[in-house]
Write an enzyme that holds these catalytic residues in place. Structure first.
Site, short mmCIF file in Angstrom:
data_model
loop_
_atom_site.label_atom_id
_atom_site.label_comp_id
_atom_site.label_asym_id
_atom_site.label_seq_id
_atom_site.Cartn_x
_atom_site.Cartn_y
_atom_site.Cartn_z
N HIS A 150 -4.46 -2.01 -6.28
CA HIS A 150 -3.78 -0.75 -6.56
C HIS A 150 -4.75 0.18 -7.27
O HIS A 150 -5.65 -0.26 -7.99
CB HIS A 150 -2.50 -0.96 -7.39
CG HIS A 150 -2.66 -1.86 -8.58
ND1 HIS A 150 -2.64 -3.24 -8.47
CD2 HIS A 150 -2.83 -1.60 -9.90
CE1 HIS A 150 -2.79 -3.77 -9.68
NE2 HIS A 150 -2.92 -2.80 -10.56
N ASP B 82 0.82 -1.22 0.00
CA ASP B 82 0.00 0.00 0.00
C ASP B 82 0.85 1.27 0.00
O ASP B 82 0.44 2.30 0.53
CB ASP B 82 -0.97 0.02 1.20
CG ASP B 82 -1.81 -1.24 1.29
OD1 ASP B 82 -2.40 -1.62 0.26
OD2 ASP B 82 -1.86 -1.85 2.37
#
Length: 458
Positions: free
Chosen positions: A40, A12
């Site tokens: 993503h 992340d």
């Protein structure tokens, strides 16, 4: 040439945005590990695209490759491709014939195993998408590969070998009745064969499968640029992460070679960019020495929301940064930047440059801290210890920086590095100095135009 994108923390970090940032100079973007557990987000022409399997570059019309180090759920893959097509895009995605396939029983077993682990507080924080069980079958030499979907005889042979084993695990090890599960067809050879043979037909009809190593090598030999895109991050690497709170593959730069079929020399001759979030986040259990506040069910020993130190600060960062899992929606644990972690990641992958994201999220704070070193059993450590048990005992030694104000970040991105507040620049330069690695890019917002580009790797 190649540029490899590696997450330097726990995932992340904003890898997709950096892939997108440098995407204009790229001909092919190849993912080298992971599956649809790795979400993503890419912002393109004002539109936000949330992906978990399609390579980020495919949004910009680049060829996207899922390498042999990936595990592929064809259901997810075609859902994402079809959704992108409905939104007016035409992604060109190629799949390595050597990539392993996530089958329905992998997802079921993933859920059963994680539920059992949760009863003893040993859960890893899996997304439940069958990633780990698929990699287990790969290592156990009983997996089904993408190339097998193209040959009905081979596919049936593989399924007739592995499915009875999985039924036996459910019934004899977990003492459950397959027929009473939510998806009993997940353990039915004929049902799996029909569905996945149809996926194979679509792969063939759309000419999607490739010998990834040969395809990428030929691309490079033609003078084209290839970006190798990692999923997750270094600290959940199966070998170099905080085991057992790890993924089942290698997000580090070494995985870019094994997961694509390119040689280590080819990968090493290119650039390796480590992606750094300006603070730290984590989804799931495991140590986090610089943690602020906590998340019930994830932070060890944290039983009631609101009881942790710096809870208000943690919530501020979480909300400002939108720190919730792209795939799961789970709140991420947050903490100050951890330099021992970054030193470890830099050594493991050999970063030639870094990209620092989310610098704007910390704006407005009076003070910003960094975990500069650890103390373990009275000894100061500059890098992470080898075992998770040792890491859990580490206490962070913090270095404090004066905070920086909110500014017009879009203007700052347009004007360049010198437009950043002085204290923000001091923070960036501290990270560069400690890692002995230059910051190629600094993200100050979610959009592609909200990143300060200091170096073009291609």
């Amino acid at each position: 040439m190649t540029v490899t994108i590696v997450g330097s923390q726990l995932g992340d970090e904003g890898k997709g945005g950096i892939v997108d940032l440098y995407g204009d100079d790229v001909d092919v973007v190849a993912r080298y590990q992971g599956g649809d557990n790795a979400g993503h987000t890419v912002v393109h022409e004002g539109e936000e695209y949330k992906l978990s399997l399609v390579p980020s570059g495919a949004i910009r019309g680049k060829v996207g490759v899922l390498g042999n180090g990936c595990v592929v759920n064809p259901r997810t893959l075609f859902d994402e491709i079809d959704t992108l097509q409905e939104r007016g895009l035409d992604p060109d995605v190629r799949i390595a014939e050597r990539a392993h396939v996530i089958l329905p029983f992998h997802r079921v077993l993933d859920g059963i195993e994680e539920e059992l682990k949760s009863e003893t507080d040993d859960e890893v924080g899996t997304t439940g998408r069958g990633i780990g069980p698929t990699y287990e079958d790969k290592a156990g030499r009983r997996g089904v590969r993408v190339g097998d979907l193209l040959d009905p005889d081979v596919l049936r042979e593989r399924l007739e070998y592995v499915v009875p084993q999985k039924r036996a695990v459910v019934e004899d090890v977990y003492d459950l009745d397959v027929d009473e599960l939510d998806d009993p067809d997940a353990f039915d050879v004929d049902a799996i064969f029909e569905e996945f043979r149809e996926f194979g037909r679509r792969f063939e009809a759309e000419d999607m499968t490739v010998n990834a190593g040969a395809f990428l090598s030929a691309t490079i030999d033609e003078g084209q640029n290839v970006m190798l895109e990692g999923a997750q991050g270094t600290i959940i690497d199966i070998d170099h992460g905080n085991y057992p709170y790890v993924t089942s593959s290698n997000p580090t730069a070494g995985g870019a070679a094994t997961g694509t079929g390119l040689s280590p020399g080819v990968v090493g001759d290119g650039e390796v960019i480590g992606i750094v979030k300006a603070y730290l986040t984590r989804v799931g259990s495991g140590p986090l020495p610089t943690e602020l506040g906590g998340v019930v069910g994830d932070t060890p020993g944290y039983d009631e929301q609101g009881e942790g130190e710096n809870e208000e600060l943690a919530n501020y960062i979480r909300e400002e940064g939108g720190e919730y899992g792209t795939v799961t929606g789970r709140p991420r644990r947050v903490g100050w930047l951890d330099l021992p972690m970054l030193r470890h990641s830099t050594r493991v992958s050999g970063f030639t440059g870094i990209a620092i994201n989310h610098l704007d999220v910390l704006a407005g704070l009076d003070e910003v801290k960094v975990g500069h070193t650890y103390t373990l059993d009275g000894e100061e450590l500059a890098s992470m210890p080898a075992t998770t048990e040792q890491w859990a005992k580490c206490e962070a030694n913090f270095r404090s920086f004066d905070g920086w104000p909110e500014v017009d970040w879009a203007d700052a991105a347009e004007e360049g590095y010198d437009a950043l507040p002085e204290n923000a620049k001091a923070y960036v330069e501290y990270i560069e100095s400690e890692l002995d690695t230059p910051a190629y890019a600094i993200g100050v917002g979610p959009g592609r135009g909200e990143t300060i580009v200091r170096e073009q790797p291609f």
